[in-house]
Design an enzyme around this catalytic site. Structure first.
Site, PDB file in Angstrom:
ATOM      1  N   PHE A 186       3.385  30.783  27.698  1.00  0.00           N
ATOM      2  CA  PHE A 186       2.455  29.696  28.051  1.00  0.00           C
ATOM      3  C   PHE A 186       3.176  28.365  28.257  1.00  0.00           C
ATOM      4  O   PHE A 186       2.775  27.333  27.713  1.00  0.00           O
ATOM      5  CB  PHE A 186       1.363  29.511  26.979  1.00  0.00           C
ATOM      6  CG  PHE A 186       0.364  30.634  26.858  1.00  0.00           C
ATOM      7  CD1 PHE A 186       0.256  31.632  27.822  1.00  0.00           C
ATOM      8  CD2 PHE A 186      -0.503  30.683  25.767  1.00  0.00           C
ATOM      9  CE1 PHE A 186      -0.686  32.651  27.690  1.00  0.00           C
ATOM     10  CE2 PHE A 186      -1.446  31.689  25.630  1.00  0.00           C
ATOM     11  CZ  PHE A 186      -1.538  32.680  26.591  1.00  0.00           C
TER      12      PHE A 186
ATOM     13  N   SER B  15      -2.242  37.673  25.901  1.00  0.00           N
ATOM     14  CA  SER B  15      -0.819  37.544  26.226  1.00  0.00           C
ATOM     15  C   SER B  15       0.015  38.059  25.058  1.00  0.00           C
ATOM     16  O   SER B  15      -0.262  37.719  23.912  1.00  0.00           O
ATOM     17  CB  SER B  15      -0.454  36.085  26.485  1.00  0.00           C
ATOM     18  OG  SER B  15       0.951  35.967  26.495  1.00  0.00           O
TER      19      SER B  15
ATOM     20  N   ASN C 229      -4.205  42.332  31.135  1.00  0.00           N
ATOM     21  CA  ASN C 229      -2.970  41.546  31.067  1.00  0.00           C
ATOM     22  C   ASN C 229      -1.759  42.494  31.163  1.00  0.00           C
ATOM     23  O   ASN C 229      -1.913  43.669  31.498  1.00  0.00           O
ATOM     24  CB  ASN C 229      -2.959  40.758  29.750  1.00  0.00           C
ATOM     25  CG  ASN C 229      -2.298  39.404  29.891  1.00  0.00           C
ATOM     26  OD1 ASN C 229      -1.196  39.317  30.439  1.00  0.00           O
ATOM     27  ND2 ASN C 229      -2.944  38.360  29.409  1.00  0.00           N
TER      28      ASN C 229
ATOM     29  N   ASN D  34       2.958  37.153  24.492  1.00  0.00           N
ATOM     30  CA  ASN D  34       4.069  36.216  24.278  1.00  0.00           C
ATOM     31  C   ASN D  34       3.743  35.014  23.406  1.00  0.00           C
ATOM     32  O   ASN D  34       4.549  34.112  23.278  1.00  0.00           O
ATOM     33  CB  ASN D  34       4.597  35.747  25.637  1.00  0.00           C
ATOM     34  CG  ASN D  34       5.033  36.926  26.484  1.00  0.00           C
ATOM     35  OD1 ASN D  34       5.742  37.802  25.987  1.00  0.00           O
ATOM     36  ND2 ASN D  34       4.591  36.981  27.721  1.00  0.00           N
ATOM     37  N   THR D  35       2.548  35.004  22.830  1.00  0.00           N
ATOM     38  CA  THR D  35       2.206  33.998  21.830  1.00  0.00           C
ATOM     39  C   THR D  35       1.894  34.772  20.563  1.00  0.00           C
ATOM     40  O   THR D  35       0.943  35.569  20.542  1.00  0.00           O
ATOM     41  CB  THR D  35       0.990  33.150  22.291  1.00  0.00           C
ATOM     42  OG1 THR D  35       1.374  32.432  23.457  1.00  0.00           O
ATOM     43  CG2 THR D  35       0.543  32.184  21.214  1.00  0.00           C
TER      44      THR D  35
ATOM     45  N   LYS E 201     -10.118  37.864  28.965  1.00  0.00           N
ATOM     46  CA  LYS E 201      -9.032  38.694  29.508  1.00  0.00           C
ATOM     47  C   LYS E 201      -8.404  39.514  28.393  1.00  0.00           C
ATOM     48  O   LYS E 201      -7.946  38.960  27.391  1.00  0.00           O
ATOM     49  CB  LYS E 201      -7.980  37.816  30.184  1.00  0.00           C
ATOM     50  CG  LYS E 201      -6.882  38.633  30.857  1.00  0.00           C
ATOM     51  CD  LYS E 201      -6.164  37.819  31.890  1.00  0.00           C
ATOM     52  CE  LYS E 201      -5.020  38.586  32.525  1.00  0.00           C
ATOM     53  NZ  LYS E 201      -4.325  37.778  33.529  1.00  0.00           N
TER      54      LYS E 201
ATOM     55  N   ASN F 212       7.968  39.599  31.509  1.00  0.00           N
ATOM     56  CA  ASN F 212       8.010  38.160  31.244  1.00  0.00           C
ATOM     57  C   ASN F 212       7.657  37.864  29.797  1.00  0.00           C
ATOM     58  O   ASN F 212       6.858  38.560  29.186  1.00  0.00           O
ATOM     59  CB  ASN F 212       7.094  37.392  32.211  1.00  0.00           C
ATOM     60  CG  ASN F 212       5.702  37.153  31.643  1.00  0.00           C
ATOM     61  OD1 ASN F 212       5.480  36.210  30.878  1.00  0.00           O
ATOM     62  ND2 ASN F 212       4.767  38.040  31.988  1.00  0.00           N
TER      63      ASN F 212
HETATM   64  C1  LIG Z   1       5.471  35.906  35.142  1.00  0.00           C
HETATM   65  C2  LIG Z   1       4.066  36.206  34.706  1.00  0.00           C
HETATM   66  C3  LIG Z   1       3.349  35.236  34.014  1.00  0.00           C
HETATM   67  C4  LIG Z   1       2.034  35.500  33.616  1.00  0.00           C
HETATM   68  N1  LIG Z   1       1.323  34.518  32.975  1.00  0.00           N
HETATM   69  C5  LIG Z   1       0.022  34.741  32.643  1.00  0.00           C
HETATM   70  C6  LIG Z   1      -0.736  33.717  32.047  1.00  0.00           C
HETATM   71  O1  LIG Z   1      -0.283  32.593  31.830  1.00  0.00           O
HETATM   72  N2  LIG Z   1      -2.034  34.004  31.715  1.00  0.00           N
HETATM   73  C7  LIG Z   1      -2.604  35.228  31.957  1.00  0.00           C
HETATM   74  O2  LIG Z   1      -3.789  35.421  31.653  1.00  0.00           O
HETATM   75  N3  LIG Z   1      -1.891  36.219  32.531  1.00  0.00           N
HETATM   76  C8  LIG Z   1      -0.599  35.993  32.882  1.00  0.00           C
HETATM   77  N4  LIG Z   1       0.107  36.993  33.484  1.00  0.00           N
HETATM   78  C9  LIG Z   1      -0.513  38.323  33.664  1.00  0.00           C
HETATM   79  C10 LIG Z   1      -1.088  38.520  35.067  1.00  0.00           C
HETATM   80  O3  LIG Z   1      -2.130  37.601  35.336  1.00  0.00           O
HETATM   81  C11 LIG Z   1      -1.637  39.964  35.226  1.00  0.00           C
HETATM   82  O4  LIG Z   1      -2.705  40.137  34.319  1.00  0.00           O
HETATM   83  C12 LIG Z   1      -0.576  41.033  34.945  1.00  0.00           C
HETATM   84  O5  LIG Z   1       0.675  40.630  35.440  1.00  0.00           O
HETATM   85  C13 LIG Z   1      -0.923  42.378  35.571  1.00  0.00           C
HETATM   86  O6  LIG Z   1      -1.080  42.255  36.969  1.00  0.00           O
HETATM   87  P1  LIG Z   1       0.085  42.585  38.034  1.00  0.00           P
HETATM   88  O7  LIG Z   1       0.619  43.934  37.689  1.00  0.00           O
HETATM   89  O8  LIG Z   1      -0.591  42.508  39.380  1.00  0.00           O
HETATM   90  O9  LIG Z   1       1.115  41.521  37.862  1.00  0.00           O
HETATM   91  C14 LIG Z   1       1.432  36.757  33.893  1.00  0.00           C
HETATM   92  C15 LIG Z   1       2.175  37.731  34.589  1.00  0.00           C
HETATM   93  C16 LIG Z   1       3.466  37.466  34.995  1.00  0.00           C
HETATM   94  C17 LIG Z   1       4.241  38.528  35.747  1.00  0.00           C
END
Ligand SMILES: Cc1cc2nc3c(=O)[nH]c(=O)nc-3n(C[C@H](O)[C@H](O)[C@H](O)COP(=O)(O)O)c2cc1C
Length: 336
Positions: free
Chosen positions: A111, A173, A243, A175-176, A214, A107
């Site tokens: 934000f 993140s 993350n 993505n910023t 985080k 992704n």
């Molecule tokens: C589509 C998507 C959007 C995410 N948006 C955020 C976010 O806004 N803030 C954040 O701290 N982590 C965000 N994450 C990261 C997740 O909270 C998590 O840390 C990461 O995906 C690893 O866990 P997982 O493998 O169980 O998905 C996002 C993950 C995905 C897949």
């Protein structure tokens, strides 16, 4: 069972559309279902008593608009956000990609959110129907330069503080642009100092609310050890590891593998667990860790707890396994 039937239909749709559809179905079902928490061994972490060790990771409910429905899935806590001071659209679509062969997601949402005031209004409206533990994850707006980033975190912190059980500062993140530079030793010290000062001030009116940071899975072991010292020095209340990763080597050759963004799901599992292990050793139990990254079974969650995490969170696993994963992971974690 039900999810395995509807998943192929959801996966036929555009990724973001199926995401919205699932959340709206959940909202509807959530209004009909009683509030339910799978209470298998409550645990106290960061001074908060959690009914179980399993939480929803940030990013699924960026505006805190689905707390009631999500709260019916049996989680021990929900983390909403990332929310920024001002609403922003995020990156242009497409920005969310499924890699089913790897049970992974890439992704670059960036934000996208309705701003902190909208999140606070949503969360306040749902508090009477969700009495569980709520974390609110904060970030900075895309247009805010890094030398003003701390102001964004402080502004968001002040607004969400009265409504959260804990607050997460997301500095990881991918993505910023420039966000992860806040993890460098100098930048993080000034962020933590000002967050902790604001927390002390807010605590007099609203009680003490823990602040977690985080972090990314892409930090070197040396950088993690250095960060652990800084977290101890500033008495940070919790660390969320991790993350998404910018390392796509595990999915090389697959469709979408060269898309920009952060990779989550099964391919990030081992790296996230490694980060937890290194941090846990360096922290010596002084600060609790919330383990997240690639949990898609009870055994994966146990791996995180054994590496040193006190709580876990799920995101991508839910997309592939559906809501029954929550129950499975809660049960597994109750063994510890
Ligand atoms: C589509 C998507 C959007 C995410 N948006 C955020 C976010 O806004 N803030 C954040 O701290 N982590 C965000 N994450 C990261 C997740 O909270 C998590 O840390 C990461 O995906 C690893 O866990 P997982 O493998 O169980 O998905 C996002 C993950 C995905 C897949």
């Amino acid at each position: 069972m039900l999810y395995s039937l509807i998943r192929p239909l959801l996966f036929l749709q555009d990724t973001e559309a199926s995401h919205r559809l699932t959340l709206s179905m959940l909202d509807r079902a959530g209004c009909l279902l009683p509030e339910r928490t799978l209470t298998h061994r409550p645990v106290t972490v960061m001074g908060i008593t959690f009914p179980n060790r399993v939480g929803l990771a940030a990013g699924l409910d960026k505006n805190g608009a689905h707390v009631v429905g999500l709260g019916r899935l049996g989680f021990g806590f929900l983390e909403v956000g990332t929310v920024t001071p001002v609403a922003q659209a995020g990156n242009p679509q497409p920005r969310l990609f499924r890699l089913p062969a790897h049970q992974a997601i890439i992704n670059r949402m960036g934000f996208n959110n309705d701003g902190v005031d909208a999140l606070v209004a949503n969360v306040s409206a749902s508090r009477s129907r969700y009495a569980g533990v709520l974390g609110i994850n904060i970030g900075k707006n895309k247009d805010t330069p890094n030398d003003k980033a701390v102001d964004d975190y402080l502004l968001a912190l002040r607004k969400v503080y009265p409504h959260a059980d804990y607050i997460t500062a997301n500095i990881s993140s991918p993505n910023t642009v420039g966000l992860r530079e806040l993890q460098s030793a100098d930048a993080i010290k000034s962020l933590l100092e000002r967050l902790k000062n604001a927390q002390a001030e807010l605590a007099t009116n609203f009680g003490y609310k823990p602040i977690a940071i985080k972090i990314a899975p892409d930090l070197s072991d040396d950088a993690l050890v250095e960060l652990a010292d800084i977290f101890k020095q500033f008495e940070i209340d919790g660390i969320i590891a991790t993350n998404t990763t910018i390392d796509k080597s595990a999915v090389a050759g697959s469709r979408y593998s060269s898309e920009e963004g952060g990779l989550s799901g099964v391919p990030v599992r081992a790296q996230s667990t490694h980060v937890i292990t290194v941090l846990a050793n360096a922290l010596g139990g002084e600060i609790p860790i919330i383990g997240v990254g690639g949990i898609s079974s009870g055994a994966d969650a146990l791996e995180k707890l054994r590496a040193g995490a006190s709580l876990v969170q799920l995101y991508s696993g839910l997309i592939y396994r559906g809501p029954s994963l929550v129950n499975e992971v809660v049960k597994a974690c109750a063994q510890v």
